[in-house]
Design a protein around this motif. Structure first.
Motif, mmCIF file in Angstrom:
data_model
loop_
_atom_site.group_PDB
_atom_site.id
_atom_site.type_symbol
_atom_site.label_atom_id
_atom_site.label_comp_id
_atom_site.label_asym_id
_atom_site.label_seq_id
_atom_site.Cartn_x
_atom_site.Cartn_y
_atom_site.Cartn_z
ATOM 1 N N GLN A 39 -9.619 -3.305 -10.250
ATOM 2 C CA GLN A 39 -10.152 -2.993 -11.575
ATOM 3 C C GLN A 39 -11.170 -1.858 -11.492
ATOM 4 O OE1 GLN A 39 -12.476 -6.126 -13.323
ATOM 5 N NE2 GLN A 39 -12.274 -5.293 -15.379
ATOM 6 N N ARG A 40 -12.082 -1.930 -10.516
ATOM 7 C CA ARG A 40 -13.091 -0.873 -10.366
ATOM 8 C C ARG A 40 -12.437 0.454 -10.010
ATOM 9 N NH1 ARG A 40 -16.303 -5.190 -7.834
ATOM 10 N NH2 ARG A 40 -15.402 -4.540 -5.863
ATOM 11 N N GLN A 41 -11.391 0.420 -9.194
ATOM 12 C CA GLN A 41 -10.689 1.643 -8.835
ATOM 13 C C GLN A 41 -10.032 2.260 -10.074
ATOM 14 O OE1 GLN A 41 -7.266 1.192 -6.314
ATOM 15 N NE2 GLN A 41 -7.204 3.367 -5.818
ATOM 16 N N SER A 42 -9.397 1.442 -10.876
ATOM 17 C CA SER A 42 -8.761 1.940 -12.099
ATOM 18 C C SER A 42 -9.792 2.558 -13.036
ATOM 19 C CB SER A 42 -8.027 0.810 -12.817
ATOM 20 O OG SER A 42 -6.982 0.320 -12.030
ATOM 21 N N GLN A 43 -10.943 1.921 -13.163
ATOM 22 C CA GLN A 43 -12.002 2.459 -14.014
ATOM 23 C C GLN A 43 -12.500 3.800 -13.480
ATOM 24 O OE1 GLN A 43 -14.874 -0.690 -14.040
ATOM 25 N NE2 GLN A 43 -13.856 -1.824 -15.687
ATOM 26 N N ALA A 44 -12.645 3.908 -12.173
ATOM 27 C CA ALA A 44 -13.111 5.158 -11.569
ATOM 28 C C ALA A 44 -12.097 6.272 -11.778
ATOM 29 C CB ALA A 44 -13.385 4.953 -10.086
ATOM 30 N N VAL A 45 -10.822 5.965 -11.602
ATOM 31 C CA VAL A 45 -9.773 6.972 -11.794
ATOM 32 C C VAL A 45 -9.757 7.435 -13.245
ATOM 33 C CG1 VAL A 45 -7.264 7.322 -11.824
ATOM 34 C CG2 VAL A 45 -8.358 6.235 -9.850
ATOM 35 N N ARG A 46 -9.878 6.509 -14.198
ATOM 36 C CA ARG A 46 -9.915 6.890 -15.615
ATOM 37 C C ARG A 46 -11.119 7.769 -15.925
ATOM 38 N NH1 ARG A 46 -8.180 1.221 -17.495
ATOM 39 N NH2 ARG A 46 -10.168 0.870 -16.587
ATOM 40 N N ALA A 47 -12.272 7.429 -15.362
ATOM 41 C CA ALA A 47 -13.485 8.221 -15.597
ATOM 42 C C ALA A 47 -13.320 9.632 -15.042
ATOM 43 C CB ALA A 47 -14.688 7.531 -14.969
ATOM 44 N N ILE A 48 -12.734 9.755 -13.872
ATOM 45 C CA ILE A 48 -12.508 11.070 -13.272
ATOM 46 C C ILE A 48 -11.543 11.876 -14.117
ATOM 47 C CG2 ILE A 48 -11.474 12.247 -11.287
ATOM 48 C CD1 ILE A 48 -12.676 9.927 -9.567
ATOM 49 N N ARG A 49 -10.492 11.240 -14.594
ATOM 50 C CA ARG A 49 -9.524 11.947 -15.444
ATOM 51 C C ARG A 49 -10.175 12.408 -16.745
ATOM 52 N NH1 ARG A 49 -4.364 8.030 -14.297
ATOM 53 N NH2 ARG A 49 -3.797 8.993 -12.321
ATOM 54 N N ARG A 50 -11.034 11.557 -17.335
ATOM 55 C CA ARG A 50 -11.729 11.951 -18.568
ATOM 56 C C ARG A 50 -12.649 13.146 -18.313
ATOM 57 N NH1 ARG A 50 -12.305 6.296 -19.585
ATOM 58 N NH2 ARG A 50 -14.333 6.406 -18.581
ATOM 59 N N GLU A 51 -13.382 13.107 -17.205
ATOM 60 C CA GLU A 51 -14.280 14.215 -16.869
ATOM 61 C C GLU A 51 -13.498 15.494 -16.631
ATOM 62 O OE1 GLU A 51 -16.857 13.238 -13.618
ATOM 63 O OE2 GLU A 51 -17.536 11.395 -14.583
ATOM 64 N N LYS A 52 -12.390 15.385 -15.945
ATOM 65 C CA LYS A 52 -11.557 16.554 -15.659
ATOM 66 C C LYS A 52 -11.002 17.135 -16.960
ATOM 67 C CE LYS A 52 -7.844 17.979 -12.575
ATOM 68 N NZ LYS A 52 -6.867 17.540 -11.600
ATOM 69 N N ALA A 53 -10.529 16.268 -17.851
ATOM 70 C CA ALA A 53 -9.983 16.732 -19.129
ATOM 71 C C ALA A 53 -11.094 17.354 -19.979
ATOM 72 C CB ALA A 53 -9.337 15.573 -19.867
ATOM 73 N N ALA A 54 -12.277 16.773 -19.959
ATOM 74 C CA ALA A 54 -13.391 17.307 -20.748
ATOM 75 C C ALA A 54 -13.838 18.658 -20.196
ATOM 76 C CB ALA A 54 -14.551 16.325 -20.740
ATOM 77 N N SER A 55 -13.800 18.818 -18.901
ATOM 78 C CA SER A 55 -14.239 20.087 -18.310
ATOM 79 C C SER A 55 -13.223 21.201 -18.597
ATOM 80 C CB SER A 55 -14.479 19.951 -16.810
ATOM 81 O OG SER A 55 -13.255 19.744 -16.125
ATOM 82 N N ARG A 56 -11.964 20.862 -18.754
ATOM 83 C CA ARG A 56 -10.945 21.855 -19.082
ATOM 84 C C ARG A 56 -11.106 22.372 -20.506
ATOM 85 N NH1 ARG A 56 -5.527 19.170 -17.884
ATOM 86 N NH2 ARG A 56 -6.590 17.692 -16.580
ATOM 87 N N HIS A 57 -11.565 21.491 -21.407
ATOM 88 C CA HIS A 57 -11.679 21.860 -22.815
ATOM 89 C C HIS A 57 -13.062 22.401 -23.158
ATOM 90 C CE1 HIS A 57 -7.792 20.254 -23.315
ATOM 91 N NE2 HIS A 57 -8.110 18.980 -23.268
ATOM 92 N N ALA A 58 -13.987 22.346 -22.234
ATOM 93 C CA ALA A 58 -15.344 22.839 -22.496
ATOM 94 C C ALA A 58 -15.350 24.364 -22.457
ATOM 95 C CB ALA A 58 -16.305 22.279 -21.465
ATOM 96 N N PRO A 59 -16.160 24.966 -23.329
ATOM 97 C CA PRO A 59 -16.203 26.448 -23.353
ATOM 98 C C PRO A 59 -16.887 27.042 -22.161
ATOM 99 C CG PRO A 59 -17.585 25.505 -25.111
ATOM 100 C CD PRO A 59 -16.929 24.390 -24.374
#
Length: 59
Positions: A39-59
């Motif tokens: 469960q903790r691994q899945s949460q960490a992977v989701r958080a990393i994916r969210r950060e990566k997606a947010a950094s791609r869309h940031a100006p």
């Protein structure tokens, strides 16, 4: 230690609550820990994916 009957074995010389309770808590921990790690691994992977997606869309 030698037991003459199954009842003596399960009573563990008067320490049954401690012995079987310790066994039960350990068995429970061994069963639950891998689930919590997954469960903790899945949460960490989701958080990393969210950060990566947010950094791609940031100006």
């Amino acid at each position: 230690m030698q037991w003459n009957s199954l009842a003596e074995f399960f009573s563990m010389g008067g320490y049954a609550f401690y012995v079987w309770g310790s066994f039960g808590v350990t068995a429970l921990a061994l069963l639950v820990e891998p689930l919590l790690v997954k469960q903790r691994q899945s949460q960490a992977v989701r958080a990393i994916r969210r950060e990566k997606a947010a950094s791609r869309h940031a100006p």
